[in-house]
Design a protein around this motif. Structure first.
Motif, PDB file in Angstrom:
ATOM      1  N   ARG A 108      -2.192  -3.971  -5.632  1.00 48.36           N
ATOM      2  CA  ARG A 108      -1.999  -4.488  -6.991  1.00 48.36           C
ATOM      3  C   ARG A 108      -1.122  -3.561  -7.843  1.00 48.36           C
ATOM      4  NH1 ARG A 108      -5.091  -8.508  -8.202  1.00 48.36           N
ATOM      5  NH2 ARG A 108      -6.743  -8.055  -6.724  1.00 48.36           N
ATOM      6  N   LEU A 109      -1.028  -2.300  -7.441  1.00 42.67           N
ATOM      7  CA  LEU A 109      -0.207  -1.342  -8.192  1.00 42.67           C
ATOM      8  C   LEU A 109       1.207  -1.255  -7.623  1.00 42.67           C
ATOM      9  CD1 LEU A 109      -2.857   1.541  -8.474  1.00 42.67           C
ATOM     10  CD2 LEU A 109      -2.448  -0.333 -10.085  1.00 42.67           C
ATOM     11  N   ARG A 136      -2.353  14.679   0.835  1.00 44.91           N
ATOM     12  CA  ARG A 136      -1.440  13.559   1.012  1.00 44.91           C
ATOM     13  C   ARG A 136      -0.521  13.742   2.230  1.00 44.91           C
ATOM     14  NH1 ARG A 136       3.510  12.301  -1.501  1.00 44.91           N
ATOM     15  NH2 ARG A 136       3.767  10.083  -1.105  1.00 44.91           N
ATOM     16  N   LEU A 138      -0.629  11.309   5.482  1.00 43.27           N
ATOM     17  CA  LEU A 138       0.477  10.421   5.868  1.00 43.27           C
ATOM     18  C   LEU A 138       0.958  10.731   7.280  1.00 43.27           C
ATOM     19  CD1 LEU A 138       2.436  10.087   2.511  1.00 43.27           C
ATOM     20  CD2 LEU A 138       0.873   8.443   3.554  1.00 43.27           C
ATOM     21  N   THR A 151       2.367   5.965  -7.174  1.00 39.97           N
ATOM     22  CA  THR A 151       1.267   6.336  -8.082  1.00 39.97           C
ATOM     23  C   THR A 151       0.324   7.389  -7.506  1.00 39.97           C
ATOM     24  OG1 THR A 151      -0.408   4.759  -7.293  1.00 39.97           O
ATOM     25  CG2 THR A 151       1.218   3.909  -8.847  1.00 39.97           C
ATOM     26  N   GLY A 152       0.430   7.658  -6.194  1.00 36.29           N
ATOM     27  CA  GLY A 152      -0.500   8.607  -5.575  1.00 36.29           C
ATOM     28  C   GLY A 152      -1.804   7.962  -5.174  1.00 36.29           C
ATOM     29  N   GLY A 153      -1.999   6.687  -5.562  1.00 37.91           N
ATOM     30  CA  GLY A 153      -3.228   5.971  -5.163  1.00 37.91           C
ATOM     31  C   GLY A 153      -2.832   4.697  -4.443  1.00 37.91           C
ATOM     32  N   THR A 154      -3.653   4.286  -3.466  1.00 36.22           N
ATOM     33  CA  THR A 154      -3.328   3.080  -2.709  1.00 36.22           C
ATOM     34  C   THR A 154      -4.046   1.874  -3.312  1.00 36.22           C
ATOM     35  OG1 THR A 154      -3.144   4.414  -0.728  1.00 36.22           O
ATOM     36  CG2 THR A 154      -3.343   2.058  -0.398  1.00 36.22           C
ATOM     37  N   ASN A 155      -3.297   0.843  -3.604  1.00 36.91           N
ATOM     38  CA  ASN A 155      -3.821  -0.444  -4.061  1.00 36.91           C
ATOM     39  C   ASN A 155      -2.635  -1.400  -4.190  1.00 36.91           C
ATOM     40  OD1 ASN A 155      -4.741  -2.684  -5.439  1.00 36.91           O
ATOM     41  ND2 ASN A 155      -5.948  -1.544  -6.936  1.00 36.91           N
ATOM     42  N   TYR A 209     -10.994  -0.909  -4.649  1.00 40.21           N
ATOM     43  CA  TYR A 209     -10.035  -0.987  -5.752  1.00 40.21           C
ATOM     44  C   TYR A 209     -10.737  -1.298  -7.083  1.00 40.21           C
ATOM     45  CZ  TYR A 209      -6.752  -1.245  -1.808  1.00 40.21           C
ATOM     46  OH  TYR A 209      -6.066  -0.997  -0.651  1.00 40.21           O
ATOM     47  N   THR A 236      -8.243  -2.626  -9.960  1.00 40.77           N
ATOM     48  CA  THR A 236      -6.948  -2.033 -10.310  1.00 40.77           C
ATOM     49  C   THR A 236      -6.902  -0.525 -10.050  1.00 40.77           C
ATOM     50  OG1 THR A 236      -7.643  -1.650 -12.583  1.00 40.77           O
ATOM     51  CG2 THR A 236      -6.565  -3.756 -12.125  1.00 40.77           C
ATOM     52  N   HIS A 237      -7.958   0.014  -9.422  1.00 38.91           N
ATOM     53  CA  HIS A 237      -7.941   1.452  -9.147  1.00 38.91           C
ATOM     54  C   HIS A 237      -7.222   1.735  -7.832  1.00 38.91           C
ATOM     55  CE1 HIS A 237     -10.925   2.150 -12.313  1.00 38.91           C
ATOM     56  NE2 HIS A 237     -11.499   1.048 -11.879  1.00 38.91           N
ATOM     57  N   GLY A 238      -6.533   2.858  -7.784  1.00 38.18           N
ATOM     58  CA  GLY A 238      -5.922   3.289  -6.529  1.00 38.18           C
ATOM     59  C   GLY A 238      -6.901   4.192  -5.786  1.00 38.18           C
ATOM     60  N   VAL A 239      -6.857   4.141  -4.443  1.00 33.49           N
ATOM     61  CA  VAL A 239      -7.688   5.053  -3.654  1.00 33.49           C
ATOM     62  C   VAL A 239      -6.834   6.280  -3.314  1.00 33.49           C
ATOM     63  CG1 VAL A 239      -9.076   5.349  -1.577  1.00 33.49           C
ATOM     64  CG2 VAL A 239      -8.929   3.096  -2.662  1.00 33.49           C
ATOM     65  N   GLU A 240      -7.301   7.433  -3.743  1.00 30.58           N
ATOM     66  CA  GLU A 240      -6.525   8.653  -3.515  1.00 30.58           C
ATOM     67  C   GLU A 240      -7.048   9.414  -2.306  1.00 30.58           C
ATOM     68  OE1 GLU A 240      -6.428  10.885  -7.134  1.00 30.58           O
ATOM     69  OE2 GLU A 240      -5.524   9.217  -8.246  1.00 30.58           O
ATOM     70  N   VAL A 241      -6.193  10.252  -1.763  1.00 34.24           N
ATOM     71  CA  VAL A 241      -6.616  11.083  -0.628  1.00 34.24           C
ATOM     72  C   VAL A 241      -6.462  12.554  -0.998  1.00 34.24           C
ATOM     73  CG1 VAL A 241      -6.003   9.337   1.086  1.00 34.24           C
ATOM     74  CG2 VAL A 241      -4.331  11.093   0.472  1.00 34.24           C
ATOM     75  N   GLU A 276     -10.729  -4.396  -1.546  1.00 35.68           N
ATOM     76  CA  GLU A 276     -10.799  -4.748  -2.971  1.00 35.68           C
ATOM     77  C   GLU A 276     -12.064  -4.186  -3.624  1.00 35.68           C
ATOM     78  OE1 GLU A 276      -7.998  -6.269  -3.837  1.00 35.68           O
ATOM     79  OE2 GLU A 276      -8.396  -6.555  -5.971  1.00 35.68           O
ATOM     80  N   GLY A 330      -9.206   0.644   2.660  1.00 40.69           N
ATOM     81  CA  GLY A 330      -8.363   0.515   1.477  1.00 40.69           C
ATOM     82  C   GLY A 330      -7.309   1.598   1.342  1.00 40.69           C
ATOM     83  N   THR A 331      -7.327   2.574   2.261  1.00 45.66           N
ATOM     84  CA  THR A 331      -6.253   3.579   2.294  1.00 45.66           C
ATOM     85  C   THR A 331      -5.217   3.096   3.302  1.00 45.66           C
ATOM     86  OG1 THR A 331      -7.089   4.861   4.169  1.00 45.66           O
ATOM     87  CG2 THR A 331      -8.014   5.378   1.996  1.00 45.66           C
ATOM     88  N   LEU A 332      -4.192   3.912   3.528  1.00 41.54           N
ATOM     89  CA  LEU A 332      -3.189   3.549   4.528  1.00 41.54           C
ATOM     90  C   LEU A 332      -3.660   3.822   5.955  1.00 41.54           C
ATOM     91  CD1 LEU A 332       0.147   4.619   2.823  1.00 41.54           C
ATOM     92  CD2 LEU A 332      -0.298   2.387   3.845  1.00 41.54           C
ATOM     93  N   MET A 334       0.838  -1.192   0.000  1.00 40.83           N
ATOM     94  CA  MET A 334       0.000   0.000   0.000  1.00 40.83           C
ATOM     95  C   MET A 334       0.884   1.256   0.000  1.00 40.83           C
ATOM     96  SD  MET A 334      -2.785  -1.488   2.691  1.00 40.83           S
ATOM     97  CE  MET A 334      -4.174  -0.377   2.617  1.00 40.83           C
ATOM     98  N   SER A 355       2.521   1.647  -3.535  1.00 41.86           N
ATOM     99  CA  SER A 355       1.617   2.175  -4.563  1.00 41.86           C
ATOM    100  C   SER A 355       1.295   3.635  -4.289  1.00 41.86           C
ATOM    101  CB  SER A 355       0.339   1.345  -4.644  1.00 41.86           C
ATOM    102  OG  SER A 355      -0.360   1.366  -3.421  1.00 41.86           O
ATOM    103  N   GLU A 356       1.156   3.964  -3.009  1.00 43.56           N
ATOM    104  CA  GLU A 356       0.832   5.348  -2.645  1.00 43.56           C
ATOM    105  C   GLU A 356       1.975   6.270  -3.076  1.00 43.56           C
ATOM    106  OE1 GLU A 356       0.247   9.017  -0.716  1.00 43.56           O
ATOM    107  OE2 GLU A 356       1.987   7.738  -0.365  1.00 43.56           O
TER     108      GLU A 356
END
Lengths: 142, 618
Positions: free
Chosen positions: A33-34, B214, B218, A27-31, B104, B206-211, B101, B69-71, A20, A23-24
């Protein structure tokens, strides 16, 4: 000398914080898989095996790249993709037998672990020490 | 759409095979935030009044929260539906990797309606959704089907939730097993899934979760890690999970024994972390994004149960399958717990149902001959057979037991309700409550029935933790309602994010709010958060009342009223009608409910619960 991320499967809890964080950061996004490393559970859930890029001395990804976009950082031995040269053909992704080179389809670029300029976020974020930085020697015939 | 959210729900109608994406309405996000908030509002709006929990009209919904799904450390997700055990609301929370997931794959929720004619599973590959045959998987255990689906889809990284034979057979306390071996355990969501002929949901996203911010986010994550490290309660979980609560519960006289007849068990240590560590633990296991690693995994090395691989037998399972059934051998309890996990039943309800059956046989209310040979307290082998019979509804007695203790007692009659230990149909967890009025109030008022996770004043009542600067008298009745309302509002609000109860032991409220605001860009004050919790709690109450809840069911099981605790520090204690009345009166008042247990018009207006906005799929 080369630097690699050594993995201690016995300490890995499968929390995926390494992935996590990777990927963060990348890519700036958490996943997970990335992420540019994997955590593979065995079939019965008894262990998780983290899989990191070994910055191979005989790096298949580098060998197969038709664009000569992959090079070695002589300082720490990291195998690095030059984004400008990479045109996303994916041959390196196929060549990696550890499955840790990814294709970023939207960007049409290959991505792999570059050791985060010497301070890998995965190692920093691992809560149990399942990932460690290790300095290894060179090949026998070097 | 704010960051932290994916902005869409995925809906699947299994009767018509129609799937579609729906934008999450802005009002829903603003008023209900996510997780439990979405669960309560959508249950109210989507379930036709009075719908059969095991009929096609009951929606089965999965909701992560904005922080899932975030940190953000230690987050979970929930399953929501109308419970076949209680006929009331059910929200059941699970850790692991399935919740993240969903995000994601691009969704803030999955809403499943209708029912399939044949067994199927869902394959959600980002926005490609397929309904696939599960006929070849029908009858398999939860973990076996998890592995089979990954093999079939040729990707070990897919996250899967499954039901076992219990869900297929609509056992009313069947669970949903979420990636990997994490259970949405309570209330029978697995039976609802089974009633839809839905074996599993497999997801790859396959999508990232953005905040939103940042840097701030963190920072809050790091602070969260530090708070977890600094908390002795959390560090106990790092070392030994919840299993170490067994000796504590025994010491304070709360550990159920012999179908909750008693509150202490001389072999408590055997089935606690001490016995488990010796008999099978090898390493720690964590849910996604969680540094706490409260689960312990290993296998039994020798003896009758050699080769059994299991996660930790956490406190509730040790209490209900161990002491409650007088099994004092960690290996046997581990085997029974792993059996329940794989057959797909809630260990709490399962232990309670078996305890009820054994006591009924002892009292000659049910025919001993109709139970497996040797069925008695302490006989793990016969109990395992009985569990298998219940899960497959094999035989008339097992078939009755598969509906839970409330319905079983109704069918069996002969005053068996005297020892059917449930609240509103949900079997009671492994905490007292005799000698602990706060726990009693928690069980009486929990929105989904006999549950300990909506506010459990253990620290205030038993560990000397001061409430508003004052150390409480354990047996005092007054003042417990105030704690309960506060705890329920607090936990409900954080379940919109969706927090883990154990993360909440360490992470401060102010830091949860920082995580939320830096993730979504929305600032919430503590007061707004408590109001959000209260609003959602009232929403749930309105749902339950609409679905036929009689507020007189806010009560304790007869056993805790009519029988004195035989041992422990509160030996001799039981509750009286006056005790219950006093606590409930205070509670209703603080909730803004009438003496009839219904939210007053003023309360409904205060929390804007006139249902001006209604969510619909069509």
């Amino acid at each position: 000398m080369r630097t690699v991320i050594y993995t201690n499967f016995d300490l890995c809890t499968g929390c995926a914080i390494c992935q996590m964080s990777c990927s963060e950061y990348k890519t700036g996004g958490t996943n997970p898989r990335l992420a540019l490393l994997k955590v593979v559970p065995n079939a019965d859930g008894l262990i998780h095996q983290p899989v990191t890029c070994q910055q191979c001395q005989n790096a298949f990804c580098m060998k197969v790249c038709p664009a000569e976009a992959i090079y070695r950082n002589e300082e720490n031995g990291a195998v690095i993709i030059n984004e400008e040269k990479c045109h996303g053909c994916g041959l390196c992704v196929k060549a990696c037998q550890k499955d840790v080179v990814l294709l970023d389809k939207p960007a049409k670029k290959a991505r792999k672990c570059d050791l985060c300029a010497g301070e890998p976020v995965c190692v920093k974020s691992c809560p149990t020490g399942a990932l460690e930085i290790a300095k290894l020697g060179g090949a026998k015939d070097e | 759409m704010s960051k932290g959210y994916m902005g869409k729900f995925l809906t699947i109608n299994l009767s018509t095979s129609e799937t579609k994406e729906i934008d999450v309405p802005q009002w829903l996000q603003e008023e209900y935030v996510g997780g439990k908030g979405y669960a309560m509002k959508l249950l109210y709006d989507l379930l036709p009044q009075g719908a059969d929990p095991l009929g096609p009209d009951n929606p089965l919904m999965f909701f992560p929260g904005p922080l899932t799904g975030t940190l953000a450390p230690s987050m979970r997700a929930c399953v929501a539906t109308k419970s076949p055990l209680t006929g009331l609301l059910l929200d059941s929370y699970f850790g692991g990797h399935f919740g993240p997931e969903i995000k994601y794959a691009g969704y803030d929720g999955i809403i499943i309606t209708g029912s399939s004619i044949k067994p199927v599973y869902l394959w959600i590959d980002d926005n490609n959704v397929e309904i696939k045959s599960a006929e070849h998987l029908w009858g398999t255990g939860t973990l076996e089907s998890n592995r089979a689906i990954k093999k079939e889809l040729q990707d070990d990284s897919i996250k899967v939730s499954t039901i076992g034979p219990a869900g297929e057979n609509k056992v009313r306390f069947a669970l949903i097993s979420c990636e990997y071996n994490r259970q949405a355990g309570r209330g029978g969501a697995g039976a609802v899934m089974g009633s839809k002929n839905l074996k599993a949901v497999a997801i790859r996203g396959t999508h990232g979760v953005e905040v939103e911010n940042r840097e701030e986010f963190l920072k809050a994550v790091q602070q969260g890690y530090q708070e977890l490290k600094d908390s002795p309660d959390v560090q106990a979980l790092v070392d030994t999970g919840t299993a170490s609560a067994v000796p504590f519960a025994n010491e304070v006289g709360l550990l159920p024994r012999r179908n909750y007849q008693d509150g202490t068990f001389d072999k408590a240590d055997n089935i606690s972390d001490l016995g488990q560590n010796k008999d099978y633990w090898l390493r720690s296991e964590a849910c996604a994004g969680c540094p706490v690693r409260c689960s312990k995994v290993g296998y039994i090395r020798t003896g009758r149960y050699a080769g059994t691989i299991s996660d930790i037998v956490e406190f509730e399972s040790a209490g209900l399958l161990g002491s409650n059934l007088e099994i004092g051998d960690a290996k046997a309890v581990t085997y029974l717990s792993a059996l329940c996990d794989n057959l797909g039943v809630d260990t709490i309800s399962a232990g309670s149902v078996v305890g009820f059956a054994l006591e009924a046989a002892e009292k000659d209310i049910i025919d001993k001959e109709k139970l497996p040979a040797g069925a008695d307290f302490g006989n793990a082998k016969a109990i395992a057979e009985l569990l298998k019979n219940i899960v497959t509804r094999n035989g008339a007695v097992a078939d009755i037991l598969a509906d839970g203790v409330k319905m079983a007692a109704e069918k069996i009659g002969q005053d068996s309700d005297d020892f059917a230990v449930h609240v509103k149909g949900l079997e009671v967890p492994a905490w007292g409550p005799r000698g602990n009025p706060g726990i009693a109030l928690a069980l009486m008022t929990a929105d989904r029935g006999g549950c300990h996770q909506r506010g459990l004043p253990l620290g205030y009542e038993l560990a000397g933790e001061p409430w508003n600067g004052k150390v409480l008298d354990r047996l005092a009745l007054e003042g417990k309602a105030e704690i309960m309302v506060h705890e329920q509002n607090h936990l409900t609000a954080l379940d919109t994010f969706v927090k883990c109860d154990f993360g909440n032991f360490g992470i401060s409220l102010s830091n949860y709010l920082k995580l939320f605001s830096s993730c979504t860009g929305r600032e919430l004050t503590e007061e707004e958060l408590y109001n959000l919790g209260a609003k959602i709690w009232n929403m749930g109450r309105l749902f339950n009342l609409r679905e036929g809840l009689d507020p007189a069911e806010d009560k304790l099981p007869k056993r805790f009223m009519n029988e004195s605790l035989p041992s422990g520090p509160c030996k001799g204690h039981h509750f009286t009608d006056d005790d219950v009345k006093l606590m409930l009166k205070e509670y209703y008042q603080l909730r803004g409910w009438g003496i009839d247990g219904r939210p007053t018009e003023e309360t409904i207006t205060k929390y804007n619960l006139h249902q001006e906005n209604t969510f619909s799929i069509d």
